[in-house]
Design a protein around this motif. Sequence first.
Motif, PDB file in Angstrom:
ATOM      1  N   TYR A 117       5.437  21.060  10.131  1.00 16.91           N
ATOM      2  CA  TYR A 117       5.690  20.486   8.805  1.00 16.91           C
ATOM      3  C   TYR A 117       4.406  19.935   8.173  1.00 16.91           C
ATOM      4  O   TYR A 117       4.475  19.190   7.187  1.00 16.91           O
ATOM      5  N   ASP A 118       3.278  20.296   8.751  1.00 17.37           N
ATOM      6  CA  ASP A 118       1.967  19.933   8.193  1.00 17.37           C
ATOM      7  C   ASP A 118       1.867  18.426   7.942  1.00 17.37           C
ATOM      8  O   ASP A 118       1.435  17.980   6.872  1.00 17.37           O
ATOM      9  N   LEU A 119       2.245  17.650   8.946  1.00 17.32           N
ATOM     10  CA  LEU A 119       2.289  16.199   8.792  1.00 17.32           C
ATOM     11  C   LEU A 119       0.989  15.504   9.173  1.00 17.32           C
ATOM     12  O   LEU A 119       0.647  14.468   8.598  1.00 17.32           O
ATOM     13  N   THR A 120       0.263  16.043  10.141  1.00 19.19           N
ATOM     14  CA  THR A 120      -0.899  15.314  10.664  1.00 19.19           C
ATOM     15  C   THR A 120      -1.966  15.093   9.609  1.00 19.19           C
ATOM     16  O   THR A 120      -2.710  14.113   9.685  1.00 19.19           O
ATOM     17  N   ARG A 121      -2.054  15.971   8.629  1.00 17.60           N
ATOM     18  CA  ARG A 121      -3.091  15.786   7.610  1.00 17.60           C
ATOM     19  C   ARG A 121      -2.841  14.555   6.742  1.00 17.60           C
ATOM     20  O   ARG A 121      -3.751  14.076   6.046  1.00 17.60           O
ATOM     21  N   HIS A 122      -1.624  14.034   6.797  1.00 16.75           N
ATOM     22  CA  HIS A 122      -1.302  12.838   6.009  1.00 16.75           C
ATOM     23  C   HIS A 122      -1.625  11.537   6.738  1.00 16.75           C
ATOM     24  O   HIS A 122      -1.569  10.464   6.143  1.00 16.75           O
ATOM     25  N   VAL A 123      -1.903  11.632   8.050  1.00 16.59           N
ATOM     26  CA  VAL A 123      -2.047  10.436   8.878  1.00 16.59           C
ATOM     27  C   VAL A 123      -3.506  10.009   8.967  1.00 16.59           C
ATOM     28  O   VAL A 123      -4.400  10.834   9.173  1.00 16.59           O
ATOM     29  N   THR A 124      -3.747   8.717   8.836  1.00 15.93           N
ATOM     30  CA  THR A 124      -5.056   8.138   9.129  1.00 15.93           C
ATOM     31  C   THR A 124      -5.018   7.662  10.570  1.00 15.93           C
ATOM     32  O   THR A 124      -4.350   6.670  10.894  1.00 15.93           O
ATOM     33  N   PHE A 125      -5.728   8.367  11.459  1.00 16.10           N
ATOM     34  CA  PHE A 125      -5.712   8.049  12.880  1.00 16.10           C
ATOM     35  C   PHE A 125      -6.781   7.022  13.234  1.00 16.10           C
ATOM     36  O   PHE A 125      -7.781   6.875  12.541  1.00 16.10           O
ATOM     37  N   GLY A 126      -6.550   6.326  14.329  1.00 17.88           N
ATOM     38  CA  GLY A 126      -7.527   5.358  14.819  1.00 17.88           C
ATOM     39  C   GLY A 126      -7.586   4.080  14.006  1.00 17.88           C
ATOM     40  O   GLY A 126      -8.525   3.292  14.151  1.00 17.88           O
ATOM     41  N   VAL A 127      -6.573   3.861  13.170  1.00 20.50           N
ATOM     42  CA  VAL A 127      -6.516   2.652  12.339  1.00 20.50           C
ATOM     43  C   VAL A 127      -5.126   2.042  12.493  1.00 20.50           C
ATOM     44  O   VAL A 127      -4.117   2.732  12.343  1.00 20.50           O
ATOM     45  N   SER A 128      -5.075   0.775  12.804  1.00 19.87           N
ATOM     46  CA  SER A 128      -3.793   0.087  12.946  1.00 19.87           C
ATOM     47  C   SER A 128      -3.587  -0.905  11.817  1.00 19.87           C
ATOM     48  O   SER A 128      -4.548  -1.329  11.152  1.00 19.87           O
ATOM     49  N   VAL A 129      -2.335  -1.257  11.598  1.00 14.37           N
ATOM     50  CA  VAL A 129      -1.993  -2.333  10.670  1.00 14.37           C
ATOM     51  C   VAL A 129      -1.975  -3.620  11.476  1.00 14.37           C
ATOM     52  O   VAL A 129      -1.139  -3.801  12.365  1.00 14.37           O
ATOM     53  N   ASP A 130      -2.919  -4.501  11.186  1.00 17.10           N
ATOM     54  CA  ASP A 130      -3.023  -5.762  11.921  1.00 17.10           C
ATOM     55  C   ASP A 130      -2.107  -6.837  11.361  1.00 17.10           C
ATOM     56  O   ASP A 130      -1.607  -7.685  12.114  1.00 17.10           O
ATOM     57  N   ARG A 131      -1.904  -6.809  10.058  1.00 18.98           N
ATOM     58  CA  ARG A 131      -1.045  -7.826   9.443  1.00 18.98           C
ATOM     59  C   ARG A 131      -0.488  -7.297   8.131  1.00 18.98           C
ATOM     60  O   ARG A 131      -1.170  -6.591   7.386  1.00 18.98           O
ATOM     61  N   ALA A 132       0.760  -7.646   7.872  1.00 17.87           N
ATOM     62  CA  ALA A 132       1.403  -7.304   6.602  1.00 17.87           C
ATOM     63  C   ALA A 132       2.120  -8.542   6.086  1.00 17.87           C
ATOM     64  O   ALA A 132       2.934  -9.132   6.797  1.00 17.87           O
ATOM     65  N   GLU A 133       1.802  -8.931   4.867  1.00 22.95           N
ATOM     66  CA  GLU A 133       2.346 -10.155   4.293  1.00 22.95           C
ATOM     67  C   GLU A 133       3.025  -9.845   2.968  1.00 22.95           C
ATOM     68  O   GLU A 133       2.464  -9.119   2.130  1.00 22.95           O
ATOM     69  N   PRO A 134       4.241 -10.368   2.750  1.00 23.78           N
ATOM     70  CA  PRO A 134       4.935 -10.113   1.478  1.00 23.78           C
ATOM     71  C   PRO A 134       4.275 -10.840   0.319  1.00 23.78           C
ATOM     72  O   PRO A 134       3.760 -11.952   0.473  1.00 23.78           O
ATOM     73  N   LEU A 135       4.298 -10.175  -0.828  1.00 22.64           N
ATOM     74  CA  LEU A 135       3.773 -10.729  -2.073  1.00 22.64           C
ATOM     75  C   LEU A 135       4.892 -10.810  -3.096  1.00 22.64           C
ATOM     76  O   LEU A 135       5.931 -10.157  -2.941  1.00 22.64           O
ATOM     77  N   PRO A 136       4.711 -11.591  -4.134  1.00 22.87           N
ATOM     78  CA  PRO A 136       5.708 -11.609  -5.211  1.00 22.87           C
ATOM     79  C   PRO A 136       5.935 -10.200  -5.764  1.00 22.87           C
ATOM     80  O   PRO A 136       5.037  -9.363  -5.762  1.00 22.87           O
ATOM     81  N   GLY A 137       7.158  -9.964  -6.224  1.00 25.12           N
ATOM     82  CA  GLY A 137       7.463  -8.656  -6.802  1.00 25.12           C
ATOM     83  C   GLY A 137       7.773  -7.610  -5.750  1.00 25.12           C
ATOM     84  O   GLY A 137       7.655  -6.410  -6.022  1.00 25.12           O
ATOM     85  N   ASP A 138       8.154  -8.030  -4.548  1.00 27.32           N
ATOM     86  CA  ASP A 138       8.503  -7.112  -3.458  1.00 27.32           C
ATOM     87  C   ASP A 138       7.350  -6.179  -3.104  1.00 27.32           C
ATOM     88  O   ASP A 138       7.543  -5.001  -2.797  1.00 27.32           O
ATOM     89  N   ARG A 139       6.152  -6.722  -3.126  1.00 31.16           N
ATOM     90  CA  ARG A 139       4.974  -5.949  -2.737  1.00 31.16           C
ATOM     91  C   ARG A 139       4.430  -6.518  -1.421  1.00 31.16           C
ATOM     92  O   ARG A 139       4.873  -7.554  -0.940  1.00 31.16           O
ATOM     93  N   TRP A 140       3.452  -5.820  -0.842  1.00 32.44           N
ATOM     94  CA  TRP A 140       2.920  -6.189   0.462  1.00 32.44           C
ATOM     95  C   TRP A 140       1.399  -6.126   0.475  1.00 32.44           C
ATOM     96  O   TRP A 140       0.797  -5.184  -0.078  1.00 32.44           O
TER      97      TRP A 140
END
Length: 466
Positions: A117-140
């Motif tokens: 399904y040609d998915l790997t080209r969409h992935v950024t490898f070797g990078v993790s999400v260290d933190r995700a914090e909610p913002l006003p307006g249902d954004r992150w």
Amino acid sequence: MARTTATQANTEEGRDGAAPAPDYQRKYCLVGAGPAGLVMGRALVHEGVSFDWFERHTDVGGIWDIDSPGSPMYESAHFISSKYTSSFVGHPMPDDYPDYPTWSQIRDYIRDFARAYDLTRHVTFGVSVDRAEPLPGDRWQVTLSTGETRIYDGLIAAPGVTWHPNRPSLPGADSYTGDLRHSVTFRDGIELRGKRVLIVGAGNSGVDIACDAARHADQAFFSVRRGYRYVPKHIFGLPTDALLAGVVAPPEGAVLPDNLNDAIDVLVGDLTRLGLPAPDHDLLTSHPIMNTQVLHHLAHGDLIAKPDVERLTPTGAVFADGSEVDVDVVLLATGYQSLLPFLDEKLLPWKQDHPQLYLNVFARELDSLYVLGFVEFADAAYRRFDEMAQLVVLDIRARETGVRKVELDELKRADQPDLTGGIPYLDSPRHANYVNSETYQTYLAKLRERFDWPELTETTYPKATN
């Protein structure tokens, strides 16, 4: 990074009976490229949703990549569901695979799925999400391992559930002078040669590793605290799950008892003869233990059953029945915690280390947070992940268009469906989010019908042409 448009992903007539997708303006962050993440990524690409996709390892596969740091995989691991029930929608497992594929075959199958399904080209490898914090307006606000911070309109977490070991505190552990570790560190039975080994825990990995210990260790002990049923992987020479699901037909004249407890008890026999406690709950009220090899080793004396560990001593363990053994290695096959370490845990309600989500997908109080894969049932997972991914896309479309969004939000806020199918599951962390697969599928089908969302078929997702 993935950026597609609705015109790339859908025809003017819509896809599989659905209304044409909008030209999405909101952008999402997808965390993880294991099986759940890949299923989610495929659904987002097909819908034309704009998203960035991050995987901390260097390839797809999740836990099935034994070389991914922190993977709980071990060399003897096989799927506990058969190839006939376990494939991704639209992508069957190869015909030449055995009934229960090895970990490396599953890894290769997952990677083949990503390529198809040609998915790997969409992935950024070797990078993790260290933190995700909610913002006003249902954004992150998302902070990456690179130090970069990005803003997204929604967060989709599919990080997997067997990365964070559950390590119980055993009395006397501080005084024990041997090797005390969690099974996440275990890779090969060879490392147990010449040693006396105690395996603590009777989950599917615990019984697998107990079998490895029986084959390789000088002496192996198996500590279980309650009575389980051990389900054979084959009945009448056919994969058990496929037989019970009606995917394969039993041989002519072969009949299973209507009561599955009776069927398994007749096939397996009296477990107390082997030193195990008698089953203390119905088969369907706990996660199935798909292993009878462990019974073979118990019957041959290569493995000795023991009750719950009361305490450790400097040289071994004392058990609830007062017996004591000396061991060189104590391996804790005591499961994993379903954590989202990049989120403040206060953002979600938790029950026995499991986030409490609507349909095990939606955060009830955070409109733009979705979690995929944090669910337990006695069934193969990948097709259920696909159905869950459809719910996420359904909600994302409602956010974009506003169509029936209020109705969907009210369900997310207040709907409390009973997904147990009336089964009294064990009161344990493993079963805190347990659902009956048939009940879950039926409920999701009604939800799709209510919101005019098409049913998934084997042709819903076209494969890549190059």
